[in-house]
Design an enzyme around this catalytic site. Structure first.
Site, mmCIF file in Angstrom:
data_model
loop_
_atom_site.group_PDB
_atom_site.id
_atom_site.type_symbol
_atom_site.label_atom_id
_atom_site.label_comp_id
_atom_site.label_asym_id
_atom_site.label_seq_id
_atom_site.Cartn_x
_atom_site.Cartn_y
_atom_site.Cartn_z
ATOM 1 N N SER A 47 -11.420 91.003 68.056
ATOM 2 C CA SER A 47 -12.268 91.814 67.052
ATOM 3 C C SER A 47 -13.137 93.004 67.773
ATOM 4 O O SER A 47 -13.952 93.154 67.465
ATOM 5 C CB SER A 47 -13.357 90.679 66.497
ATOM 6 O OG SER A 47 -12.944 89.688 65.493
ATOM 7 N N ASN A 61 -2.252 96.105 69.475
ATOM 8 C CA ASN A 61 -1.185 95.191 69.082
ATOM 9 C C ASN A 61 -1.145 94.988 67.600
ATOM 10 O O ASN A 61 -2.218 94.517 67.009
ATOM 11 C CB ASN A 61 -1.739 93.800 69.779
ATOM 12 C CG ASN A 61 -0.641 92.641 69.287
ATOM 13 O OD1 ASN A 61 0.243 92.943 68.775
ATOM 14 N ND2 ASN A 61 -0.989 91.475 69.628
ATOM 15 N N TRP A 62 -0.203 95.577 67.066
ATOM 16 C CA TRP A 62 -0.127 95.643 65.532
ATOM 17 C C TRP A 62 0.488 94.407 65.093
ATOM 18 O O TRP A 62 0.575 94.256 63.943
ATOM 19 C CB TRP A 62 1.101 96.585 65.319
ATOM 20 C CG TRP A 62 0.946 98.044 65.505
ATOM 21 C CD1 TRP A 62 -0.235 98.524 66.457
ATOM 22 C CD2 TRP A 62 1.545 99.199 65.277
ATOM 23 N NE1 TRP A 62 -0.408 99.929 66.583
ATOM 24 C CE2 TRP A 62 1.028 100.461 65.851
ATOM 25 C CE3 TRP A 62 2.766 99.583 64.912
ATOM 26 C CZ2 TRP A 62 1.393 101.745 65.742
ATOM 27 C CZ3 TRP A 62 3.288 100.799 64.418
ATOM 28 C CH2 TRP A 62 2.659 101.784 65.116
ATOM 29 N N LYS A 63 0.848 93.456 65.900
ATOM 30 C CA LYS A 63 1.281 91.921 65.505
ATOM 31 C C LYS A 63 2.362 92.287 64.319
ATOM 32 O O LYS A 63 3.317 93.139 64.354
ATOM 33 C CB LYS A 63 0.117 91.136 64.817
ATOM 34 C CG LYS A 63 -1.190 91.196 65.880
ATOM 35 C CD LYS A 63 -2.081 90.263 65.846
ATOM 36 C CE LYS A 63 -3.141 90.027 66.850
ATOM 37 N NZ LYS A 63 -4.289 89.309 66.515
ATOM 38 N N GLY A 117 -6.481 94.398 67.868
ATOM 39 C CA GLY A 117 -5.289 93.934 66.676
ATOM 40 C C GLY A 117 -5.656 94.848 65.798
ATOM 41 O O GLY A 117 -5.183 95.645 65.140
ATOM 42 N N GLY A 118 -6.603 94.126 64.847
ATOM 43 C CA GLY A 118 -6.709 94.618 63.325
ATOM 44 C C GLY A 118 -7.226 96.129 63.277
ATOM 45 O O GLY A 118 -6.811 97.028 62.523
ATOM 46 N N GLU A 170 -1.491 83.729 70.053
ATOM 47 C CA GLU A 170 -0.704 83.393 68.698
ATOM 48 C C GLU A 170 0.711 82.662 69.104
ATOM 49 O O GLU A 170 1.209 81.899 68.484
ATOM 50 C CB GLU A 170 -0.669 84.433 68.193
ATOM 51 C CG GLU A 170 -1.893 84.822 67.256
ATOM 52 C CD GLU A 170 -2.292 86.479 66.930
ATOM 53 O OE1 GLU A 170 -1.386 86.962 66.743
ATOM 54 O OE2 GLU A 170 -3.464 86.513 66.658
ATOM 55 N N GLU A 179 -8.520 87.183 76.009
ATOM 56 C CA GLU A 179 -8.988 87.194 74.677
ATOM 57 C C GLU A 179 -9.416 85.717 73.941
ATOM 58 O O GLU A 179 -8.598 84.981 73.895
ATOM 59 C CB GLU A 179 -7.398 87.559 73.884
ATOM 60 C CG GLU A 179 -6.842 88.677 74.206
ATOM 61 C CD GLU A 179 -6.069 89.356 73.115
ATOM 62 O OE1 GLU A 179 -6.258 90.548 72.591
ATOM 63 O OE2 GLU A 179 -5.225 88.688 72.467
ATOM 64 N N GLY A 237 -9.423 88.029 65.345
ATOM 65 C CA GLY A 237 -9.062 88.145 63.779
ATOM 66 C C GLY A 237 -10.203 87.502 63.150
ATOM 67 O O GLY A 237 -10.341 87.582 61.841
ATOM 68 N N HIS A 285 0.662 85.798 74.583
ATOM 69 C CA HIS A 285 -0.534 85.904 73.376
ATOM 70 C C HIS A 285 -0.976 84.593 72.891
ATOM 71 O O HIS A 285 0.027 83.627 72.728
ATOM 72 C CB HIS A 285 -0.143 87.174 72.562
ATOM 73 C CG HIS A 285 -1.397 87.476 71.509
ATOM 74 N ND1 HIS A 285 -1.756 86.643 70.418
ATOM 75 C CD2 HIS A 285 -2.115 88.395 71.498
ATOM 76 C CE1 HIS A 285 -2.868 87.238 70.021
ATOM 77 N NE2 HIS A 285 -3.029 88.301 70.609
#
Ligand code: 13P
Length: 259
Positions: free
Chosen positions: A215, A11-13, A236-237, A99, A169, A175, A97
């Site tokens: 993470s 997920n590149w956000k 993600g990251g 977020e 998640e 993150g 998600h």
């Protein structure tokens, strides 16, 4: 016995210009044949979806959007529909998600409507659930996940469940560099599997792909994938660099092949 080969989604956000997206997707597409039978899915921002789809064409790499609205079209400024994601070459959409829930007011009933829209148009939803740190510390993790599953998946059929991917998640792990331990993640994954078993029976429940996100890195992917009910990752990251995304897939494959 494990049913599903590793499913590794990135997920590149809200990251990646078109140029960055091209480089990233090209490297992943190049590595994909060597990572079989792992399923790789990249989830770029909307602006890069068409380009990512073009570059992934003919490869085994799947493309997903990060969100959809539940209506097919209309006066909904700023929203993107399931048919639009299909048109852009997507086979998946992330839904619910944390977020989106935290910053954009998404609710479980909205998540349910979005899942229906995705299924109606042949997209596989990647449905996210997870508890906050306060909920975990108050011993409310399982209750929170249960509500998200009950409401989000309301009235889904066995056939629908064959197309839905779930992602656990924990919000406190996203993150933050603070990954859930394999034991903490597996406890929730096993609960989700049991809940699905009660609702849909087996073999449906056994084959639902349940991802872990929060993470995930090459250094923790192997130990997490060793857990029985963890079928892969929503990174993600670490998915913003081809090298670490590919390494996560390799670590999961290593654990998979040992079984
Ligand atoms: P991080 O891997 O950056 O913690 O993000 C996880 C996530 O939210 C993926 O959807």
């Amino acid at each position: 016995m494990r049913r599903n080969p590793p499913f590794i989604a990135g997920n590149w956000k809200m990251h990646a210009t078109l140029a960055e997206a091209r480089t990233l997707i090209s490297e992943i597409v190049k590595a994909a044949p060597g990572l079989s039978p792992a399923r790789l899915v990249v989830i770029p921002p909307f602006t890069a979806l068409c380009e990512a789809s073009k570059l992934a064409q003919g490869s085994s790499v799947g493309i997903g959007g990060q969100n959809i609205y539940w209506e097919d079209k209309g006066a909904f400024t700023g929203e993107i529909s399931a048919p639009m994601l299909k048109d852009a070459g997507c086979s998946y959409s992330v839904i619910g998600h944390s977020e989106r829930r935290q910053f954009f007011g998404e609710t479980d009933s909205g998540v349910n409507r979005k899942i229906r829209a995705a299924l109606r148009h042949g997209l596989s939803p990647i449905v996210c659930v997870g508890e906050s740190l306060e909920e975990r510390e108050a011993g409310k993790t399982i209750a929170r996940i249960k509500t998200q599953l009950d409401e989000g998946l309301r009235e889904m059929t066995r056939e629908d469940m064959g197309r839905i991917v779930l992602a656990y998640e924990p919000i406190w792990a996203i993150g933050t560099g603070r990954t859930a331990t394999p034991g903490q993640a597996e406890e929730v994954h096993a609960f989700i599997r049991k809940d699905l078993e009660e609702k849909y029976g087996n073999p449906t429940a056994a084959y639902v792909i349940i991802l872990y996100g929060g993470s995930v890195k090459p250094a923790n992917a192997y130990a997490l994938f060793k857990e029985k009910n963890i079928d892969g990752f929503l990174a993600g990251g670490a998915s913003l660099e081809a090298g670490s995304f590919i390494q996560i897939a390799k670590e999961a494959l290593r654990a998979y092949e040992e079984e």
